[in-house]
Design a protein around this motif. Structure first.
Motif, mmCIF file in Angstrom:
data_model
loop_
_atom_site.group_PDB
_atom_site.id
_atom_site.type_symbol
_atom_site.label_atom_id
_atom_site.label_comp_id
_atom_site.label_asym_id
_atom_site.label_seq_id
_atom_site.Cartn_x
_atom_site.Cartn_y
_atom_site.Cartn_z
ATOM 1 N N UNK A 275 -31.825 15.254 -63.719
ATOM 2 C CA UNK A 275 -31.633 15.409 -62.288
ATOM 3 C C UNK A 275 -30.420 14.563 -61.915
ATOM 4 N N UNK A 276 -29.478 15.172 -61.219
ATOM 5 C CA UNK A 276 -28.270 14.464 -60.812
ATOM 6 C C UNK A 276 -27.930 14.916 -59.401
ATOM 7 N N UNK B 247 -20.707 13.903 -69.560
ATOM 8 C CA UNK B 247 -20.138 14.725 -68.502
ATOM 9 C C UNK B 247 -21.153 15.783 -68.095
ATOM 10 N N UNK B 248 -20.988 16.336 -66.898
ATOM 11 C CA UNK B 248 -21.840 17.424 -66.435
ATOM 12 C C UNK B 248 -21.267 18.731 -66.956
ATOM 13 N N UNK C 124 -27.293 20.245 -66.764
ATOM 14 C CA UNK C 124 -27.113 20.168 -68.205
ATOM 15 C C UNK C 124 -25.930 19.245 -68.474
ATOM 16 N N UNK C 125 -26.184 18.169 -69.199
ATOM 17 C CA UNK C 125 -25.166 17.180 -69.526
ATOM 18 C C UNK C 125 -24.752 17.337 -70.986
ATOM 19 N N UNK D 227 -20.927 12.088 -82.247
ATOM 20 C CA UNK D 227 -21.734 13.304 -82.376
ATOM 21 C C UNK D 227 -21.921 14.009 -81.056
ATOM 22 N N UNK D 228 -22.094 15.304 -81.102
ATOM 23 C CA UNK D 228 -22.331 16.107 -79.903
ATOM 24 C C UNK D 228 -23.786 15.943 -79.464
ATOM 25 N N UNK D 229 -23.970 15.732 -78.174
ATOM 26 C CA UNK D 229 -25.311 15.544 -77.643
ATOM 27 C C UNK D 229 -25.490 16.372 -76.375
ATOM 28 N N UNK D 230 -26.745 16.772 -76.113
ATOM 29 C CA UNK D 230 -27.084 17.462 -74.864
ATOM 30 C C UNK D 230 -28.247 16.751 -74.204
#
Length: 233
Positions: free
Chosen positions: A14-15, A220-221, A209-210, A7-10
């Motif tokens: 802080x990175x 991924x970023x 935003x990941x 599934x797509x996730x967001x």
């Protein structure tokens, strides 16, 4: 519930920048450089099994949980997150202080725990509230269905924000090891405290935003979002 492995996730995290020594040390610890999208060698005191939970996310501090969403909503998610970041007053920075190593979950989870300044708590709250409308499922749905997070305020948060955590009980942290299964916790603590000692206070001028794409294991970023609407350098 949606399978947490698909599934797509967001998420909003802080990175640290790719060249930051803390980011490089944390990525090596996890065995995954999320900004470069590549695996890296683990230190000799950890095994791949010690990082099966933490590794796929990359090195980060959670501001907004990794929620499931509809991939068609990405333009709206990114626009909303950028708008929130632009709401803080000019010159605002996000600071973390009081860094310390803590051990959670009966020794399985090792974190670098921090205290957040007021602007970071404000941004955390604003993003969590404004992005809730894009959530199709929560990573906490199954746990809540099994009776965990059953206190009234946690149920209220789940209903409104799709997470029982955060807000006034937020515990900002970078996960360092999860789930640790080794037999030398004292040695692990010594190594982690040495690694994190130079980084017990940090400053950020952007959030990240990941994304995790449908069917993929690793995150991924997607974009770095500067504060106050300023353009990235």
């Amino acid at each position: 519930m949606t399978d947490p492995r698909s599934g797509t996730r967001f998420a909003v995290y802080l990175c640290p920048p790719a060249a930051d020594p803390y980011y490089q040390a944390g990525s090596a610890l996890l065995g995954f450089d999320v900004r470069a999208g590549r695996e890296v060698s683990l230190p000799d005191f950890l095994t791949p099994q010690d990082q099966t939970d933490a590794g796929p996310y990359g090195f980060h501090l959670t501001v907004v949980e990794g929620f499931f969403t509809d991939p068609a909503w990405w333009p709206g998610i990114e626009a909303e997150a950028r708008a929130c970041a632009a709401c803080l007053s000019p010159g605002t920075v996000l600071t973390l202080t009081g860094g310390r190593v803590e051990v959670w979950d009966d020794g399985e989870t090792w974190v670098h725990r921090f205290d957040a300044n007021v602007p970071l708590v404000v941004l955390h709250t604003l993003l969590l509230a404004r992005l809730a409308r894009f959530v199709t499922a929560s990573p906490f749905d199954e746990q809540v269905a099994q009776g965990k997070y059953a206190r009234p305020f946690e149920r209220a948060r789940m209903q409104l924000l799709h997470t029982p955590r955060g807000l006034d009980s937020w515990q900002p942290h970078f996960t360092l090891v999860q789930p640790y299964g080794g037999e030398d916790p004292a040695g692990l603590r010594e190594r982690l405290e040495a690694l994190t000692a130079p980084h017990h206070a940090q400053t950020y001028r952007s959030v990240a935003l990941f994304e995790k794409r449908d069917g993929e294991e690793r995150w991924r970023v997607r974009a770095d979002l500067p504060l106050t609407g300023e353009r990235e350098a």
